[in-house]
Design an enzyme around this catalytic site. Structure first.
Site, PDB file in Angstrom:
ATOM      1  N   ASP A 155      -9.985  -3.929  -5.080  1.00 27.03           N
ATOM      2  CA  ASP A 155      -9.117  -2.928  -4.461  1.00 27.03           C
ATOM      3  C   ASP A 155      -9.094  -1.680  -5.341  1.00 27.03           C
ATOM      4  O   ASP A 155      -8.860  -1.775  -6.549  1.00 27.03           O
ATOM      5  CB  ASP A 155      -7.704  -3.507  -4.313  1.00 27.03           C
ATOM      6  CG  ASP A 155      -6.705  -2.543  -3.698  1.00 27.03           C
ATOM      7  OD1 ASP A 155      -7.120  -1.464  -3.227  1.00 27.03           O
ATOM      8  OD2 ASP A 155      -5.499  -2.872  -3.693  1.00 27.03           O
ATOM      9  N   SER A 208       0.834  -1.197   0.000  1.00 27.98           N
ATOM     10  CA  SER A 208       0.000   0.000   0.000  1.00 27.98           C
ATOM     11  C   SER A 208       0.880   1.262   0.000  1.00 27.98           C
ATOM     12  O   SER A 208       1.676   1.453  -0.906  1.00 27.98           O
ATOM     13  CB  SER A 208      -0.947  -0.042   1.204  1.00 27.98           C
ATOM     14  OG  SER A 208      -1.946   0.940   1.108  1.00 27.98           O
ATOM     15  N   HIS A 220      -8.045  -4.882  -0.532  1.00 20.82           N
ATOM     16  CA  HIS A 220      -6.918  -4.093  -0.048  1.00 20.82           C
ATOM     17  C   HIS A 220      -6.621  -4.419   1.419  1.00 20.82           C
ATOM     18  O   HIS A 220      -7.517  -4.416   2.262  1.00 20.82           O
ATOM     19  CB  HIS A 220      -7.205  -2.596  -0.183  1.00 20.82           C
ATOM     20  CG  HIS A 220      -5.982  -1.761   0.044  1.00 20.82           C
ATOM     21  ND1 HIS A 220      -5.049  -1.529  -0.938  1.00 20.82           N
ATOM     22  CD2 HIS A 220      -5.516  -1.127   1.147  1.00 20.82           C
ATOM     23  CE1 HIS A 220      -4.075  -0.782  -0.455  1.00 20.82           C
ATOM     24  NE2 HIS A 220      -4.333  -0.533   0.819  1.00 20.82           N
TER      25      HIS A 220
END
Length: 405
Positions: A345, A191, A375
């Site tokens: 995501d 991320s 995610h």
């Protein structure tokens, strides 16, 4: 004994209010049946929403900020000693790090991994990613350095990037001390950490005074802030654990320390038409394979450019913040890459677009796509007794790539 009792009495009504907020908010979130363990994801989401709601209440009462409370809850419990790892907390160029070294003897120098955690540049810590880093070190027989970079909004861009770069440079200069092979050092992150790994990799690509990175591992990375209406943003806008609005919120918090003009950024009013045209060759739905558009994509009417907003966010066009915008002269020098994406995501298309950019520039890319992933699933592979098999598969794909280096 009296103080804990008083605190409990104070928190009970607050917790009840938070629970009510969660129950009211849950229906507005989208958990598609195709995601891995949808019932478990709903449970995790309930905990996170409850934390956020309670944090808002605590902030309004003046007890602590919502972000401080969120960080405290996300810390998780301390893990005990690991019989297979030697773990120590150090500082690399004044940046806190945690080093994981396998205890078993090795035939030669081990591979080294710089790990940058996720959390939107706002959350996350060495403790939060303790399980992930231990797993990577044990299963790939590698020395892992987990980096605790400074967090937003207290520390704005480029603080996190500078900390990760500084820690990486220090490690590369002292590999012998950790019995690490200079030819097998990798940067890795998920991320926001994937964003930082990509930025650090680009910065070091042209350096001749340090060992060249062997690879970069980008796990559902956020790589651009020009277009929050790419197909994955439209399709997954309400899918946990990262909603479309939160993605823009975190990016703005990292950039400016506040989330002003979030709506204009979401609509795309923050980028001048000529600049949007310049970057269209890299940031465009046209570069997304058609199979990722089958869940529906709406062509959007262009919004009017607002110059005042651009003045506040123009650093979004810097590759150290948005690595997808780096010039080809930099991209073609990058090391072998591993990119993991998740179908459900909002950041899926950032990974797909970067994959194309790397391949177009002759960089070898291993791509792993979790068709039932969402995610944050990697860090939830074993979350407080709730396991997500898809997260374990994703983590094992990273380990297998590392073993191939």
């Amino acid at each position: 004994a009296l103080l804990p009792a008083l605190l409990l009495l104070l928190l009970l009504p607050l917790a009840a209010l938070a629970a009510a907020a969660v129950l009211l908010g849950l229906p507005s979130y989208d958990i598609p049946p195709g995601v891995n363990q949808p019932a478990k994801l709903r449970l995790v989401l309930t905990v996170l929403l409850g934390t956020a709601a309670l944090g808002r209440i605590l902030e309004k009462t003046g007890l602590c900020s919502q972000i401080t409370f969120g960080r405290y809850v996300r810390q998780g419990r301390k893990l005990g000693l690991d019989p297979k790892l030697f773990i120590q907390d150090l500082q690399f160029n004044k940046v806190p790090v945690r080093v994981y070294q396998p205890k078993a003897t090795s035939d030669g120098p081990r591979r080294g991994i710089l790990f940058f955690h996720g959390g939107g540049w706002v959350f996350g810590s060495l403790d939060t990613y303790e399980k992930v880093c231990r797993y990577l070190s044990r299963e790939s027989d590698s020395v892992v350095v987990s980096v605790q970079y400074r967090l937003a909004p207290e520390h704005k861009y480029p603080a996190a990037y500078e900390d990760c770069l500084s820690a990486t440079q220090h490690f590369l200069q002292h590999l012998q001390h950790y019995a690490v092979d200079p030819a097998r050092v990798t940067v890795c992150g998920d991320s926001a950490g994937g964003n930082l790994a990509a930025a650090v990799s680009q910065t070091l690509a042209g350096r001749s005074d340090l060992p060249r990175l062997r690879a970069q591992i980008l796990i559902y990375p956020g790589l651009q802030a020009l277009d929050f209406n790419l197909p994955s943003y439209q399709q997954n806008r309400g899918v946990p654990l990262l909603f479309r609005e939160r993605a823009a919120f975190f990016a703005l918090l990292y950039l400016n320390g506040d989330a002003l003009h979030m709506q204009e950024v979401l609509e795309g009013s923050h980028i001048p038409p000529d600049m949007r045209l310049k970057y269209r060759k890299w940031v465009s739905p046209d570069n997304i394979p058609e199979e990722f558009k089958v869940r529906g994509v709406k062509p959007l009417r262009p919004t009017d450019f607002i110059a005042e907003v651009y003045e506040t966010v123009k650093r979004f066009c810097e590759p150290n913040l948005c690595p997808l915008l780096a010039e080809d002269s930099v991209v073609h020098q990058l090391p072998e890459s591993f990119i993991l994406t998740c179908e459900y995501d909002v950041l899926r298309d950032d990974g797909l677009l970067y994959k194309k950019r790397l391949e177009d520039n002759g960089v070898p890319v291993t791509w792993y796509h979790l068709e039932d992933g969402f995610h944050g699933i990697i860090s939830l592979y074993d979350y407080c007794g709730v396991s997500f098999p898809s997260g374990k598969r994703g983590l094992d794909s990273v380990v297998n790539f590392l073993k191939s280096l």
